[in-house]
Design a protein around this motif. Structure first.
Motif, PDB file in Angstrom:
ATOM      1  N   UNK A  19       0.836  -1.207   0.000  1.00 59.55           N
ATOM      2  CA  UNK A  19       0.000   0.000   0.000  1.00 59.55           C
ATOM      3  C   UNK A  19       0.868   1.255   0.000  1.00 59.55           C
ATOM      4  N   UNK A  20       1.960   1.238   0.741  1.00 54.29           N
ATOM      5  CA  UNK A  20       2.875   2.385   0.775  1.00 54.29           C
ATOM      6  C   UNK A  20       3.537   2.585  -0.586  1.00 54.29           C
ATOM      7  N   UNK A  21       3.845   1.501  -1.286  1.00 53.83           N
ATOM      8  CA  UNK A  21       4.425   1.612  -2.628  1.00 53.83           C
ATOM      9  C   UNK A  21       3.415   2.245  -3.585  1.00 53.83           C
ATOM     10  N   UNK A  22       2.150   1.855  -3.475  1.00 47.97           N
ATOM     11  CA  UNK A  22       1.110   2.444  -4.319  1.00 47.97           C
ATOM     12  C   UNK A  22       0.927   3.920  -4.000  1.00 47.97           C
ATOM     13  N   UNK A  23       0.948   4.264  -2.724  1.00 47.92           N
ATOM     14  CA  UNK A  23       0.807   5.658  -2.318  1.00 47.92           C
ATOM     15  C   UNK A  23       1.976   6.492  -2.828  1.00 47.92           C
ATOM     16  N   UNK A  24       3.181   5.958  -2.754  1.00 51.61           N
ATOM     17  CA  UNK A  24       4.355   6.677  -3.253  1.00 51.61           C
ATOM     18  C   UNK A  24       4.228   6.952  -4.748  1.00 51.61           C
ATOM     19  N   UNK A  25       3.782   5.955  -5.500  1.00 51.52           N
ATOM     20  CA  UNK A  25       3.573   6.150  -6.938  1.00 51.52           C
ATOM     21  C   UNK A  25       2.479   7.181  -7.178  1.00 51.52           C
ATOM     22  N   UNK A  26       1.382   7.092  -6.460  1.00 52.89           N
ATOM     23  CA  UNK A  26       0.286   8.055  -6.615  1.00 52.89           C
ATOM     24  C   UNK A  26       0.771   9.470  -6.336  1.00 52.89           C
ATOM     25  N   UNK A  67      -4.322   5.795  -6.300  1.00 55.08           N
ATOM     26  CA  UNK A  67      -3.500   5.580  -7.484  1.00 55.08           C
ATOM     27  C   UNK A  67      -4.295   5.864  -8.750  1.00 55.08           C
ATOM     28  N   UNK A  68      -5.524   5.392  -8.810  1.00 52.99           N
ATOM     29  CA  UNK A  68      -6.357   5.622  -9.993  1.00 52.99           C
ATOM     30  C   UNK A  68      -6.610   7.105 -10.206  1.00 52.99           C
ATOM     31  N   UNK A  69      -6.946   7.814  -9.153  1.00 53.35           N
ATOM     32  CA  UNK A  69      -7.223   9.252  -9.281  1.00 53.35           C
ATOM     33  C   UNK A  69      -5.981   9.997  -9.776  1.00 53.35           C
ATOM     34  N   UNK A  70      -4.831   9.716  -9.173  1.00 52.65           N
ATOM     35  CA  UNK A  70      -3.600  10.404  -9.570  1.00 52.65           C
ATOM     36  C   UNK A  70      -3.233  10.096 -11.025  1.00 52.65           C
ATOM     37  N   UNK A  71      -3.364   8.842 -11.420  1.00 45.78           N
ATOM     38  CA  UNK A  71      -3.055   8.472 -12.807  1.00 45.78           C
ATOM     39  C   UNK A  71      -3.983   9.124 -13.806  1.00 45.78           C
ATOM     40  N   UNK A  72      -5.255   9.185 -13.481  1.00 44.75           N
ATOM     41  CA  UNK A  72      -6.224   9.837 -14.372  1.00 44.75           C
ATOM     42  C   UNK A  72      -5.949  11.336 -14.465  1.00 44.75           C
ATOM     43  N   UNK A  73      -5.575  11.944 -13.344  1.00 45.32           N
ATOM     44  CA  UNK A  73      -5.255  13.376 -13.349  1.00 45.32           C
ATOM     45  C   UNK A  73      -4.047  13.654 -14.237  1.00 45.32           C
ATOM     46  N   UNK A  74      -3.023  12.812 -14.149  1.00 40.69           N
ATOM     47  CA  UNK A  74      -1.842  13.013 -14.984  1.00 40.69           C
ATOM     48  C   UNK A  74      -2.187  12.821 -16.455  1.00 40.69           C
ATOM     49  N   UNK A  75      -2.953  11.801 -16.774  1.00 39.47           N
ATOM     50  CA  UNK A  75      -3.344  11.575 -18.172  1.00 39.47           C
ATOM     51  C   UNK A  75      -4.118  12.776 -18.712  1.00 39.47           C
TER      52      UNK A  75
END
Length: 138
Positions: free
Chosen positions: A37-44, A74-82
């Protein structure tokens, strides 16, 4: 050359894995992180920081909403970047990406290919980081 849609698809696949992950795996340590979970948060957080930089916005805190929200964050951050890369048409400001201060070398209008070259470079890095986190959190 990848499309922002490719990032959305990759982030959605990884986010779904985190959403379906049992608690024991989600909270299990992986190299460089106290938990998956921490790895996912770091990526987000990295994806969100780049999205803000692309939009010309000031950096903001990206909260830790808990292990069970890691996939959604993670999904929200990725969609925002896209979305930011799709709309990219202004100067890029210095940004922290992957814990490193980066400044893109040219103003978008000064580059012969303009924003498309910058967007493609950022998209490529983001896709590589999503893949690396996916491999890390198997």
């Amino acid at each position: 050359m990848p499309e922002p849609k490719t990032l959305v698809e990759a982030v959605d696949r990884l986010a779904d894995r985190f959403r379906a992950m049992p608690q024991t795996r989600l909270l299990g340590a992986v190299p460089g992180h106290p938990s998956r979970a921490a790895a996912a948060l770091a990526l987000a957080r990295r994806l969100a920081a780049v999205a803000l930089a692309v939009e010309g916005a000031r950096p903001r805190d990206f909260p830790d909403a808990g292990a069970f929200a890691a996939g959604d964050q993670l999904a929200v951050a990725g969609h925002e970047l896209a979305a930011a890369l799709t709309a990219l048409d202004a100067l890029i400001v210095p940004a922290v990406y992957g814990g490193v201060m980066v400044t893109l070398p040219v103003a978008l209008g000064a580059h012969p290919a303009g924003s498309a070259v910058i967007a493609d470079a950022l998209l490529g890095v983001a896709l590589a980081e999503v893949a690396a986190t996916a491999d890390l959190c198997r």
